[in-house]
Scaffold this active site. Sequence first.
Site, short mmCIF file in Angstrom:
data_model
loop_
_atom_site.label_atom_id
_atom_site.label_comp_id
_atom_site.label_asym_id
_atom_site.label_seq_id
_atom_site.Cartn_x
_atom_site.Cartn_y
_atom_site.Cartn_z
N ASP A 109 41.72 37.29 41.96
CA ASP A 109 40.92 38.08 41.02
C ASP A 109 40.66 39.43 41.68
OD1 ASP A 109 39.54 38.84 38.80
OD2 ASP A 109 38.14 37.16 38.80
N ASP A 144 39.56 44.70 35.26
CA ASP A 144 39.11 44.84 33.87
C ASP A 144 37.62 45.13 33.83
OD1 ASP A 144 39.08 42.24 35.04
OD2 ASP A 144 38.49 41.36 33.13
N GLY A 211 34.99 37.37 30.27
CA GLY A 211 33.65 37.51 29.71
C GLY A 211 33.08 36.23 29.11
N1 GUN Z 1 36.03 35.85 36.32
C1 GUN Z 1 35.26 35.32 35.36
N2 GUN Z 1 35.25 36.13 34.26
C2 GUN Z 1 36.04 37.17 34.56
C3 GUN Z 1 36.45 38.33 33.83
O1 GUN Z 1 36.06 38.57 32.68
N3 GUN Z 1 37.30 39.19 34.47
C4 GUN Z 1 37.76 38.95 35.74
N4 GUN Z 1 38.60 39.80 36.29
N5 GUN Z 1 37.38 37.87 36.44
C5 GUN Z 1 36.54 36.99 35.85
#
Ligand code: GUN
Length: 742
Positions: A109, A144, A211
């Site tokens: 992430d 994002d 989200g």
């Molecule tokens: N991890 C949990 N929700 C999100 C999200 O909306 N975007 C990202 N990049 N990681 C997340």
Amino acid sequence: MTAWMTDRRDDPTPCREQDHGRFEITQRDGRARLGRLHTQHGVLETPALLPVVNPNIRTIEPRVMWDKYGIQALITNSYIMWKHDDLRKVAQTDGVHKLLDFPGVIMTDSGTFQSYVYGDVEVGVDEIVAFQRSIGVDIATMLDVFSRPDMTVTEVEHAVRETEARAAQSLKAAENTMLNGPVQGGVFRELRHISAQLMGQHPFSVHPIGGIVPVMEQQRYKEYAKIMMATLPLLPPNRPVHMFGCGHPMLFPMSIALGADLFDSAAYALFARDGRLLTPWGTERIDELVHWPLLMPCVAHITPEEVRRMKPKQREELLAHFNLEVTLAELARCKQAVRDGKIWQLAEQRSHQHPALREAFLWLTTPPTMERNVRPDRFYTDRDAARDRDRDQGMWEDAWDWVVWSQLTPRTGGVLWGGDDTFGRPHIAKARRTLQLRWQPRQETEHVVVFHGIRGPFRERINDVLEWLKTQHDGVQPMILTPLGLVPVSLEDLNPFAHLDAPTWVLRHQPEHDWIRRELTRLGLHSQPFATVDVNGDGMKQRLASALETLGLSHEVHQPISTEQREQARASLRHEQGVDKQCVMLNLDRTSAEHVMKGATFVVNREGRMKNINNADGAHLFSPRLRDGGFSLATAGAHALLEARTEPLPTSLPRTEWWGHGSKGPALVVVNEDAEPFVRKGRNVFHGFVKACDPWLAPGEACIITNEEGSLLGHGVSQCTSTEMATFTKGIAVKTRGGYEG
Ligand code: GUN
């Protein structure tokens, strides 16, 4: 030595270079799918759970996840690595797989979640993607903008637009590393639509739904279902969908039924730290337990009391193992349910475990128009409240269509009655809609007689009277009343109508006049008078006589018919069955179906049921399937149907699925010249070799395969919808049932 003896699993085999980033479907149950995502660290089988590994705190070692649990992929946070000099150096020198000691697929992430939790992050949009690429991750994530459920429309719209504005530069920075393109949109349906469409236009490899963490934390599961329904139908179907931050097993069946492919879970570790246990029905506290809610392998030798007495670190680790085992077990159950065609049944069962989940499930499966689809009107009373009949109606209808039309029907095996829920199941809705869209009554129909009162099959009880009716009153259409709906007698053996496994009082329902009228209208019998006949018990013929009397028809039901008349009636009934099954199962209009059946002969088994339908020259057209009431196409049948087709040849692959094409025949699939010789020999059609198809192509339905000139190559069963045909590049598109070398 095997992995079982060494406790060590071999490293994965990288995918073939040309397959890198491709996703294929191997099994499906409606929108639920088992797939394979091709990466350099192995082929990831989906649905998959990616445990979250914090590079600083490894509650369970990634190596243990690989070796002991067979976990093929995990997710970690590149932003944490980027921020910590020591981690960053090792990651950049040795690569992320070595840093974590994990040979499988690693997704990272980007720091977006940190910005949601802690405020801003100081890393650049290209910088974080380039960093992920530099440490050798398999699937990176762009930075994002998180959309929270408490944000205003303006704020969420900004998140959606800004996320999309960053897409192109992020993809450029990713080079050939697969990239996640998250969909945002908060709880606003239109913004989810927009985000899905905008992000879907860029060449991302995976689409996470972002989200949703606060939505899940607040147990707003109806909102969660709405977000899925507003998003998934608009994404390119050939890309896996990842539910960002969804790791509670309670949500797996419903999410998978709606098309989710990937999940990630920090819950297994976070809940363990808190002394909480995950189960498919919710969460339990170790403090309150005398017995384990599920006897998972890691706690089989120990009691909750003994675990409470452990040192905190040890206890946390053991509970993390417990949580991971429970989560993986539920995922395995879901995957088997997809194979068995029972994912909606599992979602239905699980929905009873938690009120918020039940609310979501009822919202999903209840028609907004309050149209009483099925007979027992009272079943819908608690469902009325489940559906907010305001702004969500249009969205529900479109997205529910997307779920319903992808269902496989008919199926083999009984339908287990599950109370009111039975009637909301999407494959039953598909069976009803297909019947109502495609079946066409005979023009001669002036009256209807509805038989009811037994479990079925009806044929043994009523064959005699059907032959009599055919001889004496050809204008009477006999129908069968089943708890799932009214069906013409020629489709009496059709699954699911004929196969409901339910208590006698459900099967022996008393007919309700208004409901039968509505059902007849849906079948195109708008004004024909009808009468009902209870088939149960002695005196059925007398009851038929009374029914005919109420219709003003002669009713000498005891008057015998001649052998010749009987033979003629039988042939007519078989002919009608051949016509009706072509209409419903092969989407033909009645005139064409009649035409195809001209001069047909029948091969009949000992019980008098048709096994094969041949044309006047003895060539095999169709076979009614005894196991599910379906109708299999044979090569001469494919020929005849191609000839009967009035639609032009499709010339492109559709961008949208469209189901409303009643009576246009089975969908056509046009393959390129490379595939032609293989299909002619009866080999399957693979994605990537298809030039065009009809938009009403549906999984599980018969289709005709031609070359670009429109010459018949064969026929088969489609494995996909038309938009899947347009986007997938790997996997089987059509299972060919017969090739045509002629
Ligand atoms: N991890 C949990 N929700 C999100 C999200 O909306 N975007 C990202 N990049 N990681 C997340």
